[in-house]
Scaffold this active site. Structure first.
Site, PDB file in Angstrom:
ATOM      1  N   GLU A   1       1.534  13.896  -0.530  1.00 29.70           N
ATOM      2  CA  GLU A   1       2.449  12.753  -0.635  1.00 29.70           C
ATOM      3  C   GLU A   1       1.796  11.801  -1.614  1.00 29.70           C
ATOM      4  O   GLU A   1       0.777  11.180  -1.311  1.00 29.70           O
ATOM      5  CB  GLU A   1       2.660  12.118   0.743  1.00 29.70           C
ATOM      6  CG  GLU A   1       3.853  11.167   0.780  1.00 29.70           C
ATOM      7  CD  GLU A   1       3.455   9.723   0.564  1.00 29.70           C
ATOM      8  OE1 GLU A   1       3.632   9.256  -0.591  1.00 29.70           O
ATOM      9  OE2 GLU A   1       2.968   9.089   1.496  1.00 29.70           O
TER      10      GLU A   1
ATOM     11  N   LYS B   1     -10.615  11.949   6.581  1.00 27.79           N
ATOM     12  CA  LYS B   1     -11.407  11.013   5.776  1.00 27.79           C
ATOM     13  C   LYS B   1     -10.548   9.812   5.412  1.00 27.79           C
ATOM     14  O   LYS B   1      -9.600   9.929   4.637  1.00 27.79           O
ATOM     15  CB  LYS B   1     -11.920  11.662   4.489  1.00 27.79           C
ATOM     16  CG  LYS B   1     -12.940  10.764   3.767  1.00 27.79           C
ATOM     17  CD  LYS B   1     -13.141  11.124   2.319  1.00 27.79           C
ATOM     18  CE  LYS B   1     -12.146  10.461   1.403  1.00 27.79           C
ATOM     19  NZ  LYS B   1     -12.305   8.976   1.309  1.00 27.79           N
TER      20      LYS B   1
ATOM     21  N   CYS C   1       3.636   3.336  -1.721  1.00 32.44           N
ATOM     22  CA  CYS C   1       3.969   4.410  -2.660  1.00 32.44           C
ATOM     23  C   CYS C   1       5.466   4.489  -2.915  1.00 32.44           C
ATOM     24  O   CYS C   1       5.897   4.916  -3.993  1.00 32.44           O
ATOM     25  CB  CYS C   1       3.445   5.753  -2.134  1.00 32.44           C
ATOM     26  SG  CYS C   1       3.912   6.102  -0.436  1.00 32.44           S
TER      27      CYS C   1
ATOM     28  N   GLU D   1       3.036   3.600 -12.156  1.00 32.55           N
ATOM     29  CA  GLU D   1       2.928   2.967 -10.852  1.00 32.55           C
ATOM     30  C   GLU D   1       1.876   1.859 -10.911  1.00 32.55           C
ATOM     31  O   GLU D   1       0.703   2.109 -11.159  1.00 32.55           O
ATOM     32  CB  GLU D   1       2.534   4.006  -9.796  1.00 32.55           C
ATOM     33  CG  GLU D   1       2.543   3.466  -8.391  1.00 32.55           C
ATOM     34  CD  GLU D   1       2.193   4.515  -7.341  1.00 32.55           C
ATOM     35  OE1 GLU D   1       2.782   4.475  -6.255  1.00 32.55           O
ATOM     36  OE2 GLU D   1       1.341   5.385  -7.633  1.00 32.55           O
TER      37      GLU D   1
END
Length: 475
Positions: free
Chosen positions: A255, A181, A289, A386
């Site tokens: 991850e 997906k 990331c 983040e």
């Protein structure tokens, strides 16, 4: 004397974008139960209507993957699986320009990055894992490693095609079949990859691609017919997936987010370090990331380094992602732009000093000027959360011990960077950093033979290299 760059746009006519796309199930495009619009973030133009999957389509995709695994792919000798992977890799190279343009249109990243980084790495991953397909007994995971079965894979919007390659290539090399997906904002390159699977004559059901938002992903990872779940994305969603998979027999790789420290010592070459800092945080608009979003600079060189960094940032060109001169493209979505703005405003309210490179932003689309914050402490939210955008938080340190303590003072542990001319310092500091990947005198360097993954809230498991095979094998 300042040089002015004439526009150098890549032609979008190289790629034929359909008005609508279906789901790719059992080797064919089929209708879905709903639809969403894929939007060009640089212009807010609708690129295509994309079908979305409900429970019925997820059932069909998983069933197709199961049948392909049991009757064709799981039984196929590794040398024959390798032929398909090599074929896919070669087609990716042949259609590289088309893939790069589509990725920049759908994602907003500069064409230079999609053309020179993303697509070459995608092909390299398929070539690399094609080489492993007939050598699995020698990978170090037992003399007779076996595939897990059907893998459910959910990927993010920041590197749509590259994350697809990270997931699909090792899974297929090991003999698994997949249901993937893509992110709801960037489905188009995955659907073009589905066409490449058809072009490569990949057996039906080996690769299935279903579109949709979070609800579709939830249906997929919780499906009882899935043996393996691999997810790249936010830590919050990763936690939810871990809870959903707990108590089942499904294997899981996560991850997740990061808040990497880029550490610059007083003996580092300033100009080289500044280039690494710019690449570390402004590459792909900071939608990375493992971005070096926390700069830790030794006090004695902080003033000189920041002056050099600001000069360098004034030269960054923000604008049309398809212009070959563009350094920083569009933010992927209005929702992500709102998040970047919110955290940046909070940083200023909490007392950090904000500086943005002077640049003219386009009137339409989602844009944010490259920004740095100085006077940042570890208590600031911009140093802890983040941001996932072109925003750099600058902290200082006096001693290596202080640098290491500050670098490790985060719930994340995905990556870090070290800048120094002393090899002994690189090894000593890297050994004490709790990060899955540590770069020395560089940043954001990737290779298919090198494993990637994190510690703590950055997830677990590794992707890439020999280590990336382990997640898709019973051993």
């Amino acid at each position: 004397m300042a040089f002015e760059y004439a526009p150098a746009p890549e032609s979008r006519s190289i790629v034929d974008i359909r008005s609508s796309y279906g789901l790719f199930i059992n080797g064919a495009f089929v209708d879905g139960s709903g639809s969403l619009k894929s939007v060009n973030p640089a212009t807010e133009e609708t690129l295509a209507d994309v079908a979305t999957a409900g429970s019925g389509e997820i059932d069909a995709a998983v069933a197709a993957a199961r049948t392909a695994y049991e009757k064709v792919w799981g039984k196929m000798p590794g040398r024959d699986r390798a032929k398909y992977l090599f074929r896919i890799a070669r087609i990716i190279q042949e259609r590289a320009r088309e893939l790069a343009v589509l990725e920049s249109l759908d994602n907003g990243k500069p064409i230079r990055e999609s053309r020179d980084v993303d697509v070459p790495l995608v092909a390299a991953h398929f070539f690399y894992y094609a080489g492993w397909a007939d050598k699995l007994p020698y990978a170090g995971f037992g003399p007779q490693p076996r595939p897990l079965g059907v893998a459910a894979q959910v990927i993010p919007w920041n590197f749509p095609l590259l994350m697809l390659a990270w997931k699909i290539a090792p899974a297929l090399a090991c003999g698994n079949t997949v249901v993937l997906k893509p992110a709801e904002t960037t489905p188009l390159s995955a659907l073009l990859f589905a066409e490449i699977c058809q072009q490569a004559d990949l057996p039906p059901g080996v690769v299935n691609i279903v579109n949709g938002a979070g609800d579709t992903g939830k249906l997929l990872v919780e499906h009882s017919g899935v043996d393996k779940v691999a997810f790249t994305g936010s830590t919050d969603v990763g936690r939810a997936i871990a809870r959903a998979v707990a108590g089942t027999k499904k294997s899981l790789t996560l991850e997740l987010g990061g808040k990497a420290a880029n550490i610059v010592f007083d003996d580092a070459p300033i100009d080289q370090a500044v280039e690494g800092i710019v690449n570390g945080i402004f590459f792909n608009q900071g939608h990375v990331c493992c971005a070096g979003s926390r700069l830790l600079v030794q006090e004695s060189i902080a003033e000189e380094l920041l002056a050099t960094l600001k000069r360098r940032m004034t030269l960054l060109r923000v604008g049309d992602p398809l212009d070959k001169n563009t350094d920083i493209g569009a933010i992927n979505s209005s929702a992500q732009l709102d998040k970047i703005r919110e955290l940046s405003e909070i940083g200023a309210e909490e007392g950090a000093e904000r500086w943005s490179a002077p640049c003219v932003l386009p009137d339409r689309g989602f844009w944010f000027a490259p920004t740095i914050f100085t006077g940042v402490t570890q208590a600031h939210r911009i140093a802890r959360e983040e941001i996932f955008g072109p925003v750099l938080s600058v902290l200082t340190f006096r001693t290596p011990d202080e640098a290491i303590e500050k670098a490790n003072n985060t719930p994340y542990g995905l990556s870090a960077g070290i800048w120094t001319e002393k090899g002994s310092r690189i090894l000593a500091v890297a050994d004490r950093l709790r990060a899955g990947v540590v770069w020395a005198n560089t940043f954001n360097k990737f290779d298919p033979a090198s494993p990637f993954g994190g510690y703590k809230e950055s997830g677990y498991g590794r992707e890439g290299g020999r280590h990336g095979l382990e997640a898709y094998l019973v051993h």
